[in-house]
Design a protein around this motif. Structure first.
Motif, PDB file in Angstrom:
ATOM      1  N   PHE A   3       9.114  -4.142   0.223  1.00 26.44           N
ATOM      2  CA  PHE A   3       7.995  -3.427   0.835  1.00 26.44           C
ATOM      3  C   PHE A   3       8.504  -2.239   1.649  1.00 26.44           C
ATOM      4  O   PHE A   3       9.563  -2.303   2.266  1.00 26.44           O
ATOM      5  CB  PHE A   3       7.206  -4.335   1.785  1.00 26.44           C
ATOM      6  CG  PHE A   3       6.308  -5.323   1.090  1.00 26.44           C
ATOM      7  CD1 PHE A   3       5.104  -4.915   0.532  1.00 26.44           C
ATOM      8  CD2 PHE A   3       6.656  -6.659   1.010  1.00 26.44           C
ATOM      9  CE1 PHE A   3       4.273  -5.821  -0.106  1.00 26.44           C
ATOM     10  CE2 PHE A   3       5.834  -7.583   0.380  1.00 26.44           C
ATOM     11  CZ  PHE A   3       4.628  -7.154  -0.178  1.00 26.44           C
TER      12      PHE A   3
ATOM     13  N   ASP B 262       6.690   1.263   4.162  1.00 23.39           N
ATOM     14  CA  ASP B 262       5.542   1.528   5.026  1.00 23.39           C
ATOM     15  C   ASP B 262       4.256   1.713   4.236  1.00 23.39           C
ATOM     16  O   ASP B 262       3.195   1.240   4.644  1.00 23.39           O
ATOM     17  CB  ASP B 262       5.792   2.786   5.881  1.00 23.39           C
ATOM     18  CG  ASP B 262       6.868   2.550   6.931  1.00 23.39           C
ATOM     19  OD1 ASP B 262       7.108   1.378   7.285  1.00 23.39           O
ATOM     20  OD2 ASP B 262       7.465   3.540   7.394  1.00 23.39           O
ATOM     21  N   ASP B 263       4.346   2.420   3.113  1.00 23.55           N
ATOM     22  CA  ASP B 263       3.148   2.666   2.312  1.00 23.55           C
ATOM     23  C   ASP B 263       3.392   2.449   0.823  1.00 23.55           C
ATOM     24  O   ASP B 263       2.679   2.963  -0.016  1.00 23.55           O
ATOM     25  CB  ASP B 263       2.624   4.097   2.547  1.00 23.55           C
ATOM     26  CG  ASP B 263       3.656   5.169   2.190  1.00 23.55           C
ATOM     27  OD1 ASP B 263       4.820   4.810   1.894  1.00 23.55           O
ATOM     28  OD2 ASP B 263       3.293   6.364   2.210  1.00 23.55           O
TER      29      ASP B 263
ATOM     30  N   GLY C 173      -3.063   0.284   3.059  1.00 22.01           N
ATOM     31  CA  GLY C 173      -2.630  -0.800   3.932  1.00 22.01           C
ATOM     32  C   GLY C 173      -3.257  -2.128   3.552  1.00 22.01           C
ATOM     33  O   GLY C 173      -2.613  -3.180   3.629  1.00 22.01           O
ATOM     34  N   ARG C 174      -4.530  -2.084   3.118  1.00 27.00           N
ATOM     35  CA  ARG C 174      -5.221  -3.320   2.726  1.00 27.00           C
ATOM     36  C   ARG C 174      -4.575  -3.954   1.499  1.00 27.00           C
ATOM     37  O   ARG C 174      -4.422  -5.169   1.428  1.00 27.00           O
ATOM     38  CB  ARG C 174      -6.702  -3.037   2.445  1.00 27.00           C
ATOM     39  CG  ARG C 174      -7.549  -2.851   3.701  1.00 27.00           C
ATOM     40  CD  ARG C 174      -8.968  -2.441   3.344  1.00 27.00           C
ATOM     41  NE  ARG C 174      -9.799  -2.424   4.525  1.00 27.00           N
ATOM     42  CZ  ARG C 174     -10.637  -3.399   4.868  1.00 27.00           C
ATOM     43  NH1 ARG C 174     -10.749  -4.460   4.106  1.00 27.00           N
ATOM     44  NH2 ARG C 174     -11.364  -3.315   5.956  1.00 27.00           N
ATOM     45  N   THR C 175      -4.215  -3.122   0.527  1.00 29.41           N
ATOM     46  CA  THR C 175      -3.579  -3.664  -0.679  1.00 29.41           C
ATOM     47  C   THR C 175      -2.216  -4.254  -0.355  1.00 29.41           C
ATOM     48  O   THR C 175      -1.864  -5.338  -0.844  1.00 29.41           O
ATOM     49  CB  THR C 175      -3.444  -2.574  -1.755  1.00 29.41           C
ATOM     50  OG1 THR C 175      -4.744  -2.222  -2.235  1.00 29.41           O
ATOM     51  CG2 THR C 175      -2.612  -3.054  -2.934  1.00 29.41           C
ATOM     52  N   LEU C 176      -1.443  -3.570   0.479  1.00 30.80           N
ATOM     53  CA  LEU C 176      -0.129  -4.092   0.853  1.00 30.80           C
ATOM     54  C   LEU C 176      -0.248  -5.451   1.539  1.00 30.80           C
ATOM     55  O   LEU C 176       0.541  -6.361   1.288  1.00 30.80           O
ATOM     56  CB  LEU C 176       0.597  -3.105   1.774  1.00 30.80           C
ATOM     57  CG  LEU C 176       1.095  -1.811   1.123  1.00 30.80           C
ATOM     58  CD1 LEU C 176       1.673  -0.877   2.178  1.00 30.80           C
ATOM     59  CD2 LEU C 176       2.128  -2.096   0.035  1.00 30.80           C
ATOM     60  N   GLN C 177      -1.259  -5.593   2.404  1.00 29.00           N
ATOM     61  CA  GLN C 177      -1.461  -6.866   3.095  1.00 29.00           C
ATOM     62  C   GLN C 177      -1.908  -7.969   2.145  1.00 29.00           C
ATOM     63  O   GLN C 177      -1.640  -9.147   2.377  1.00 29.00           O
ATOM     64  CB  GLN C 177      -2.496  -6.688   4.203  1.00 29.00           C
ATOM     65  CG  GLN C 177      -2.002  -5.829   5.368  1.00 29.00           C
ATOM     66  CD  GLN C 177      -3.077  -5.585   6.406  1.00 29.00           C
ATOM     67  OE1 GLN C 177      -4.203  -6.060   6.278  1.00 29.00           O
ATOM     68  NE2 GLN C 177      -2.734  -4.834   7.439  1.00 29.00           N
ATOM     69  N   ALA C 178      -2.594  -7.579   1.074  1.00 24.98           N
ATOM     70  CA  ALA C 178      -3.107  -8.573   0.127  1.00 24.98           C
ATOM     71  C   ALA C 178      -2.043  -9.068  -0.852  1.00 24.98           C
ATOM     72  O   ALA C 178      -2.221 -10.109  -1.483  1.00 24.98           O
ATOM     73  CB  ALA C 178      -4.287  -7.985  -0.652  1.00 24.98           C
TER      74      ALA C 178
ATOM     75  N   ARG D 233       4.339 -12.434  -0.948  1.00 18.69           N
ATOM     76  CA  ARG D 233       5.623 -12.151  -0.314  1.00 18.69           C
ATOM     77  C   ARG D 233       6.677 -11.737  -1.340  1.00 18.69           C
ATOM     78  O   ARG D 233       6.483 -11.898  -2.551  1.00 18.69           O
ATOM     79  CB  ARG D 233       6.101 -13.383   0.455  1.00 18.69           C
ATOM     80  CG  ARG D 233       5.236 -13.725   1.662  1.00 18.69           C
ATOM     81  CD  ARG D 233       5.680 -15.011   2.318  1.00 18.69           C
ATOM     82  NE  ARG D 233       5.479 -16.162   1.433  1.00 18.69           N
ATOM     83  CZ  ARG D 233       5.737 -17.421   1.763  1.00 18.69           C
ATOM     84  NH1 ARG D 233       6.238 -17.688   2.959  1.00 18.69           N
ATOM     85  NH2 ARG D 233       5.518 -18.399   0.913  1.00 18.69           N
TER      86      ARG D 233
ATOM     87  N   SER E 219      -7.491   2.200   3.526  1.00 17.59           N
ATOM     88  CA  SER E 219      -6.756   1.304   4.426  1.00 17.59           C
ATOM     89  C   SER E 219      -7.654   0.771   5.540  1.00 17.59           C
ATOM     90  O   SER E 219      -7.396  -0.302   6.086  1.00 17.59           O
ATOM     91  CB  SER E 219      -5.549   2.031   5.044  1.00 17.59           C
ATOM     92  OG  SER E 219      -4.557   2.298   4.077  1.00 17.59           O
TER      93      SER E 219
END
Length: 205
Positions: free
Chosen positions: A12, A14-15, A32-37, A40, A91
């Motif tokens: 991962f 930052d973006d 940001g929303r996609t990265l959080q979804a 791991r 995001s």
């Protein structure tokens, strides 16, 4: 053209995220929303892709859903909204919230995103009014109510009920979706107090 990637999350940023597809790692820029979804590192992931090709670069942009990808394409069709700004908007709000903001002409909601000033936020809601991605983020009843509210033609009892629910802390997307379901069952002539009560019941389910 790459439409979707299926592979393992490798790293991962930052973006961005690296997706390992059979030993080839693709760098994908995301909201940001996609990265959080995403799962791991080391776990399997599926991500929808939009490829942007220019003379000096080729970039992959990734999305958790087809609805988010559809809104990305709509957003980047607005003058002054590039890929980075579109991801910033996505995001801070999901597809349903974005649908609601555009339908309600809520430029303040769009303006919460980094890099989006008042003039650009106004341009976004104005140019995208009446448009939704091919993959709809909200049902027809909800979108119809949101559009009526934005154009000032919704019945006063319904508009007052939406206002009351948003004052209680619900987003305009949540409130209008709940009341669209209530109106479909009870009719548009339902008194405001009853709409609020039944709307709260819908939101609590």
């Amino acid at each position: 053209m790459i439409g979707k990637l299926k592979g393992l999350v490798d790293q991962f940023g930052d973006d961005w995220v690296l997706i390992d597809c059979g030993g080839v790692c693709y760098e994908v820029f995301c909201s940001g929303r996609t990265l959080q979804a995403l799962p791991r590192v080391g776990e399997a992931a599926v991500i929808f892709i939009e490829t942007i090709v220019r003379e000096d670069l080729i970039r992959l942009y990734g999305f958790a859903s087809e609805a988010e990808k559809g809104w990305f394409n709509l957003l980047t069709s607005v003058q002054g909204v590039g890929a980075r700004v579109a991801l910033a908007i996505l995001s801070v709000m999901g597809p349903a919230e974005l649908s609601s903001a555009v339908a309600l002409q809520d430029k303040a909601m769009i303006g919460r995103a980094n890099g989006v000033g008042p003039k650009l936020a106004l341009r976004v809601v104005t140019e995208l009014k009446g448009k939704v991605p091919a993959i709809g983020a909200v049902d027809a009843g909800t979108l119809g109510l949101q559009t009526a509210l934005g154009e000032g033609v919704a019945r006063s009892n319904v508009a007052d009920a939406v206002s009351a629910l948003t004052n209680l802390g619900y987003s305009s997307a949540q409130a209008s979706a709940a009341l669209a379901r209530v109106v479909a069952k009870e009719g548009e002539d339902t008194p405001t107090e009853k709409l609020i009560r039944l709307g709260l019941r819908e939101l609590s389910q």
